[in-house]
Write a protein that holds these residues in place. Structure first.
Motif, mmCIF file in Angstrom:
data_model
loop_
_atom_site.group_PDB
_atom_site.id
_atom_site.type_symbol
_atom_site.label_atom_id
_atom_site.label_comp_id
_atom_site.label_asym_id
_atom_site.label_seq_id
_atom_site.Cartn_x
_atom_site.Cartn_y
_atom_site.Cartn_z
ATOM 1 N N ILE A 102 0.895 -1.279 0.018
ATOM 2 C CA ILE A 102 -0.029 -0.108 -0.088
ATOM 3 C C ILE A 102 0.945 1.153 0.196
ATOM 4 C CG2 ILE A 102 -1.952 1.424 1.224
ATOM 5 C CD1 ILE A 102 -2.573 -1.487 2.519
ATOM 6 N N PHE A 103 1.210 1.380 -1.106
ATOM 7 C CA PHE A 103 2.544 2.341 -1.490
ATOM 8 C C PHE A 103 2.072 3.919 -0.744
ATOM 9 C CE2 PHE A 103 4.841 5.642 -3.767
ATOM 10 C CZ PHE A 103 6.151 5.280 -3.574
ATOM 11 N N ARG A 104 0.927 4.319 -0.944
ATOM 12 C CA ARG A 104 0.308 5.702 -0.434
ATOM 13 C C ARG A 104 0.538 5.832 0.960
ATOM 14 N NH1 ARG A 104 -2.756 8.935 -3.808
ATOM 15 N NH2 ARG A 104 -2.905 7.260 -5.156
ATOM 16 N N PHE A 105 0.476 4.937 1.672
ATOM 17 C CA PHE A 105 0.381 4.913 3.242
ATOM 18 C C PHE A 105 1.675 4.526 3.760
ATOM 19 C CE2 PHE A 105 -4.026 4.057 1.797
ATOM 20 C CZ PHE A 105 -4.525 5.392 1.867
ATOM 21 N N THR A 106 2.770 4.026 2.994
ATOM 22 C CA THR A 106 3.946 3.634 3.530
ATOM 23 C C THR A 106 5.170 4.508 3.421
ATOM 24 O OG1 THR A 106 3.105 1.406 2.779
ATOM 25 C CG2 THR A 106 5.246 1.486 3.159
ATOM 26 N N THR A 107 5.984 4.605 4.525
ATOM 27 C CA THR A 107 7.243 5.370 4.601
ATOM 28 C C THR A 107 8.182 4.259 3.586
ATOM 29 O OG1 THR A 107 7.148 6.201 6.591
ATOM 30 C CG2 THR A 107 8.999 5.873 5.823
ATOM 31 N N MET A 108 8.790 5.233 2.953
ATOM 32 C CA MET A 108 9.731 4.460 1.858
ATOM 33 C C MET A 108 11.374 4.924 2.227
ATOM 34 S SD MET A 108 7.987 2.318 0.114
ATOM 35 C CE MET A 108 9.139 1.721 -1.308
ATOM 36 N N ALA A 109 12.189 4.250 1.666
ATOM 37 C CA ALA A 109 13.416 4.711 1.979
ATOM 38 C C ALA A 109 14.557 4.156 0.923
ATOM 39 C CB ALA A 109 14.101 4.166 3.479
ATOM 40 N N TRP A 110 15.698 4.754 0.884
ATOM 41 C CA TRP A 110 16.789 4.275 -0.068
ATOM 42 C C TRP A 110 18.074 3.884 1.170
ATOM 43 C CZ3 TRP A 110 16.614 3.290 -5.048
ATOM 44 C CH2 TRP A 110 15.676 3.825 -5.815
ATOM 45 N N HIS A 111 18.610 2.697 0.633
ATOM 46 C CA HIS A 111 19.703 2.342 1.412
ATOM 47 C C HIS A 111 20.801 2.018 0.387
ATOM 48 C CE1 HIS A 111 17.713 1.044 5.412
ATOM 49 N NE2 HIS A 111 16.773 1.362 4.585
ATOM 50 N N THR A 157 29.831 5.591 -4.288
ATOM 51 C CA THR A 157 29.822 4.412 -5.058
ATOM 52 C C THR A 157 29.364 3.194 -4.293
ATOM 53 O OG1 THR A 157 31.656 5.206 -6.405
ATOM 54 C CG2 THR A 157 31.173 2.710 -6.519
ATOM 55 N N ALA A 158 28.104 2.604 -4.463
ATOM 56 C CA ALA A 158 27.520 1.700 -4.069
ATOM 57 C C ALA A 158 26.395 1.065 -4.647
ATOM 58 C CB ALA A 158 27.045 2.231 -2.562
ATOM 59 N N VAL A 159 25.960 -0.140 -4.070
ATOM 60 C CA VAL A 159 24.610 -0.396 -4.808
ATOM 61 C C VAL A 159 23.479 0.049 -3.961
ATOM 62 C CG1 VAL A 159 23.107 -2.590 -5.166
ATOM 63 C CG2 VAL A 159 25.697 -2.705 -5.472
ATOM 64 N N TYR A 160 22.640 0.613 -4.535
ATOM 65 C CA TYR A 160 21.604 1.320 -3.919
ATOM 66 C C TYR A 160 20.167 0.424 -4.031
ATOM 67 C CZ TYR A 160 24.244 5.516 -3.598
ATOM 68 O OH TYR A 160 25.276 6.650 -3.280
ATOM 69 N N TYR A 161 19.613 0.431 -2.799
ATOM 70 C CA TYR A 161 18.330 -0.299 -2.598
ATOM 71 C C TYR A 161 17.135 0.431 -2.090
ATOM 72 C CZ TYR A 161 21.836 -4.150 -2.373
ATOM 73 O OH TYR A 161 23.127 -5.262 -2.669
ATOM 74 N N CYS A 162 16.190 0.026 -2.910
ATOM 75 C CA CYS A 162 14.717 0.714 -2.230
ATOM 76 C C CYS A 162 14.154 -0.174 -1.102
ATOM 77 C CB CYS A 162 13.782 0.590 -3.641
ATOM 78 S SG CYS A 162 12.407 1.245 -3.284
ATOM 79 N N ALA A 163 13.360 0.369 -0.102
ATOM 80 C CA ALA A 163 13.007 -0.279 0.874
ATOM 81 C C ALA A 163 11.674 0.127 1.410
ATOM 82 C CB ALA A 163 14.004 -0.382 2.003
ATOM 83 N N ALA A 164 10.906 -0.874 1.753
ATOM 84 C CA ALA A 164 9.602 -0.718 2.526
ATOM 85 C C ALA A 164 10.025 -1.049 3.864
ATOM 86 C CB ALA A 164 8.482 -1.214 1.891
ATOM 87 N N PRO A 165 9.077 -0.792 4.864
ATOM 88 C CA PRO A 165 9.355 -1.261 6.145
ATOM 89 C C PRO A 165 9.502 -2.854 6.393
ATOM 90 C CG PRO A 165 7.600 0.249 6.366
ATOM 91 C CD PRO A 165 7.813 0.162 4.942
ATOM 92 N N SER A 166 8.904 -3.641 5.447
ATOM 93 C CA SER A 166 8.753 -5.196 5.303
ATOM 94 C C SER A 166 10.276 -5.389 4.660
ATOM 95 C CB SER A 166 7.782 -5.520 4.689
ATOM 96 O OG SER A 166 7.543 -4.998 3.181
ATOM 97 N N THR A 167 10.783 -4.626 3.895
ATOM 98 C CA THR A 167 12.044 -4.980 3.218
ATOM 99 C C THR A 167 13.011 -5.067 4.331
ATOM 100 O OG1 THR A 167 11.523 -3.677 1.219
ATOM 101 C CG2 THR A 167 13.634 -4.295 1.578
ATOM 102 N N VAL A 168 13.022 -4.129 5.295
ATOM 103 C CA VAL A 168 14.123 -4.149 6.077
ATOM 104 C C VAL A 168 13.748 -5.141 7.523
ATOM 105 C CG1 VAL A 168 14.945 -2.642 8.277
ATOM 106 C CG2 VAL A 168 14.325 -1.723 5.835
#
Length: 116
Positions: free
Chosen positions: A28-37, A90-101
Motif C-alpha cells: 500500500i504505497f500511498r500509506f507507507t514510508t519508503m527509503a533508499w539504502h 559508489t555503492a549498490v542502492y536499494y529501495c526499501a519499504a518497512p517489510s524490506t528491512v
C-alpha cells in the motif's frame, strides 16, 4: 508480497548527477514510508534517505544538500535525485519499504559508480 525494482544506476564522473527510480508493487504505497539504502564495498548497508507518506524527508548527513528523495504515489514510484556525486557515493542502492528491512527481503539494487 512486496516487490521493489530499482533502476537508474550507472557510471558517472565525480560532480555529476543521476536519478534513481524504485517501482513498487504488492504494497500500500500511498500509506507507507519508503527509503533508499546503499551498501558500498566492504561497508555496512546504510540508510541514505527516507520519505513518509506525508512527504516528510530525512537524510544521512553524508548526502544532505546533495540528494533529494521524492515519491509519486499515483505511479507507485520513489526517486532519489543525486547531485554533486562523489566517489564515496559508489555503492549498490536499494529501495526499501518497512517489510524490506524487517524481513531482509532486499531486491537486486542498482549499481552507482562514481569515478574520480
Amino acid at each position: 508480497q512486496v516487490q521493489l525494482v530499482e533502476s537508474g544506476g550507472g557510471l558517472v564522473q565525480a560532480g555529476g548527477s543521476l536519478r534513481l527510480s524504485c517501482a513498487a508493487s504488492g504494497v500500500i504505497f500511498r500509506f507507507t514510508t519508503m527509503a533508499w539504502h546503499r551498501q558500498a564495498p566492504g561497508k555496512q548497508r546504510e540508510l541514505v534517505a527516507s520519505i513518509t507518506s506525508a512527504g516528510s524527508t530525512n537524510y544521512a548527513d553524508s548526502v544532505k544538500g546533495r540528494f533529494t528523495i521524492s515519491r509519486d504515489n499515483a505511479k507507485m514510484t520513489m526517486y532519489l535525485q543525486m547531485n554533486s556525486l562523489k566517489p564515496e557515493d559508489t555503492a549498490v542502492y536499494y529501495c526499501a519499504a518497512p517489510s524490506t528491512v524487517t524481513r531482509g527481503s532486499w531486491g537486486q539494487g542498482t549499481q552507482v559508480t562514481v569515478s574520480s
